[in-house]
Design an enzyme around this catalytic site. Structure first.
Site, mmCIF file in Angstrom:
data_model
loop_
_atom_site.group_PDB
_atom_site.id
_atom_site.type_symbol
_atom_site.label_atom_id
_atom_site.label_comp_id
_atom_site.label_asym_id
_atom_site.label_seq_id
_atom_site.Cartn_x
_atom_site.Cartn_y
_atom_site.Cartn_z
ATOM 1 N N SER A 88 0.826 -1.202 0.000
ATOM 2 C CA SER A 88 0.000 0.000 0.000
ATOM 3 C C SER A 88 0.870 1.265 0.000
ATOM 4 O O SER A 88 1.676 1.455 -0.892
ATOM 5 C CB SER A 88 -0.941 -0.078 1.210
ATOM 6 O OG SER A 88 -1.798 1.014 1.290
ATOM 7 N N HIS A 107 -7.400 -5.316 -0.250
ATOM 8 C CA HIS A 107 -6.166 -4.624 0.107
ATOM 9 C C HIS A 107 -5.424 -5.258 1.292
ATOM 10 O O HIS A 107 -4.204 -5.432 1.245
ATOM 11 C CB HIS A 107 -6.543 -3.174 0.424
ATOM 12 C CG HIS A 107 -5.430 -2.209 0.262
ATOM 13 N ND1 HIS A 107 -4.919 -1.863 -0.968
ATOM 14 C CD2 HIS A 107 -4.729 -1.507 1.161
ATOM 15 C CE1 HIS A 107 -3.957 -0.980 -0.805
ATOM 16 N NE2 HIS A 107 -3.810 -0.745 0.471
#
Ligand SMILES: *[C@@H]1O[C@H](CO)[C@@H](O)[C@H](O)[C@H]1NC(C)=O
Ligand SMILES: *[C@@H]1O[C@H](CO)[C@@H](O)[C@H](O)[C@H]1NC(C)=O
Ligand SMILES: *[C@@H]1O[C@H](CO)[C@@H](O)[C@H](O)[C@H]1NC(C)=O
Length: 420
Positions: A182, A386
């Site tokens: 990320s 994610h």
């Protein structure tokens, strides 16, 4: 009222919460409420004891060290290490609202740090400025507004260089592999573009859930975009310096999203899940107590605003201060793009279909612009989101086996791929 209009579309993305989501085992609920007395055999190292992080790593049978380092602009960061003095070095770097605990929290069998240590790597884990483990500066205090004047730009330009210089100095070797998740990927692109002399000390960079272009994100941070012209309103909602959203904003979003049972309330009001989402099928409910006790780990509001700007502009560029101040700082009315074309470091890009923060068209655009992508890998599980790169039930088979393979790739092979 305006707020409500902007946030309404967000409801649709939290269908996981509406559908009675989890069957949460009783022992997990007990643990969340701190009433579980039988923890000694838990495979989860973050059981709620009074041990610090080093003790928890040692408790499951690994050596552990903490290193305090200083950035060129005075921030004091903590680097953690599971040392293996003869092994190739690898630096793991967490994402938004997270910390190095990301790579440990799913325990000895599934935590990436432990898997890499078991394969002989010298494992380092960083903490970006502003999180729980890096809330310090040589002269500024976190209660000082100036302390929070940073975004992922400074993480790439100062934090990563400080970590990489420290590791390479101690090991007298280039960094074998950097693995970012990320925002840990965002900062690695900034570092590689802005600090080529540091990037040359890194053999390979692996990106999990890459975040650079943000046109196609589905995370609710895209709903900040309409507020971008109204800085005062934005700061009221998000917190002026540290990212600490006004409780009415969180309550409002979670009310739209969740049934108010005890457990669901705790999850739905946790910023980490509100912003990053999660995947019901691959989510291990046993991790909930550890996650709730450790996250969110803190960042600046400016970081969130910088991400919202990228979504707005469709560009991967420096922070936008507005025309007048941009001219003062950058000598151009628009903030400059990060120059991906000049990056020479080999990259391996890992991405997933259902990722809220990393849309596939954005990932493809990034891959087309990075000059030396030696591998790209789409996780073969359609609902992979994610946070699954860290904590999914099947993450070792779905992701980490491939990571170990990519890390063994010969440097000559990487050069060949680059030329073809
Ligand atoms: C924040 O930092 C930027 C440059 O890094 C500077 O131009 C700006 O004036 C700073 N803002 C504050 C409030 O200190
Ligand atoms: C590198 O390590 C040596 C000791 O081994 C130390 O004296 C020096 O300050 C270190 N340099 C950096 C940049 O960390
Ligand atoms: C990028 O590379 C070009 C040539 O390929 C060079 O002219 C330019 O100065 C480089 N920019 C940076 C910031 O290194």
């Amino acid at each position: 009222m305006q707020l409500i209009v902007y946030l309404l579309p967000f409801c649709g993305f939290l269908d996981f919460a509406a559908a009675g989501i989890f069957d949460i085992p009783k022992n997990v609920i007990k643990k969340m409420m701190g009433t579980n007395k039988e923890q000694s055999n838990s495979p989860y190292i973050f059981s709620q004891d009074n041990l610090d992080m080093l003790q928890r790593i040692r408790k499951v049978g690994f050596p552990a060290e903490a290193h305090a380092i200083q950035t060129e602009d005075g921030y004091l960061l903590t680097l953690y290490r599971i040392p293996n003095k003869n092994g190739p070095s690898v630096l793991l770097q967490h994402g938004l609202l997270s910390s190095f605990a990301d790579f440990l929290i799913s325990g000895k069998a599934k935590g990436l740090a432990f898997i890499l240590a078991n394969h002989g790597y010298d494992v380092w884990m960083g903490n970006f400025r502003g999180n729980t483990y890096s809330r310090a500066h040589v002269s500024l205090s976190p209660s000082d507004s100036k302390f929070w004047n940073f975004s992922f730009h400074e993480m790439g330009v100062y934090d990563l260089p400080a970590m990489i210089l420290h590791i390479t100095n101690i090991t007298s070797q280039p960094l074998h592999t950097y693995i970012g998740h990320s925002m840990g990927t965002t900062a690695s692109y900034v570092m590689a573009a802005e600090r080529p002399e540091i990037a040359r000390m890194v053999r390979l960079i692996i990106s999990f859930a890459p975040v650079a272009f943000m046109t196609h994100i589905r995370s609710p941070i895209r709903f900040l975009t309409p507020f971008a012209g109204n800085i005062e309103g934005l700061l009221y909602l998000l917190g002026e310096d540290e990212f600490l959203p006004h409780s009415s904003l969180i309550q409002f979003m979670s009310k739209l999203a969740c049934d108010m049972t005890f457990v669901q309330d705790k999850i739905c009001t946790n910023l980490l899940f509100l912003i990053l989402g999660f995947d019901r099928e691959q989510f291990d409910v046993n991790l909930i107590p550890s996650i709730l006790s450790t996250y969110p780990a803190g960042t600046s509001t400016k970081t969130l605003v910088h991400f919202a700007q990228e979504h707005n502009s469709g560009k991967f560029c420096q922070y936008d201060y507005g025309c007048v101040k941009n001219l003062q700082i950058y000598n151009t009315p628009e903030p400059p793009d990060y120059n991906l074309a000049n990056i020479t470091t080999p990259f391996a890009i890992f991405y997933a279909e259902n990722d809220w923060l990393s849309g596939i068209p954005d990932v493809k655009r990034l891959i087309s612009l990075l000059p030396n992508v030696v591998d790209e890998y789409k996780v073969p599980f359609p609902k992979f989101n994610h946070l699954d790169f860290l904590w999914a039930i099947d993450v070792p088979q779905l992701v980490y086996n491939k990571v170990l393979e990519v890390m063994k790739m010969e440097p000559t092979l990487m050069t060949k791929k680059m030329q073809s």
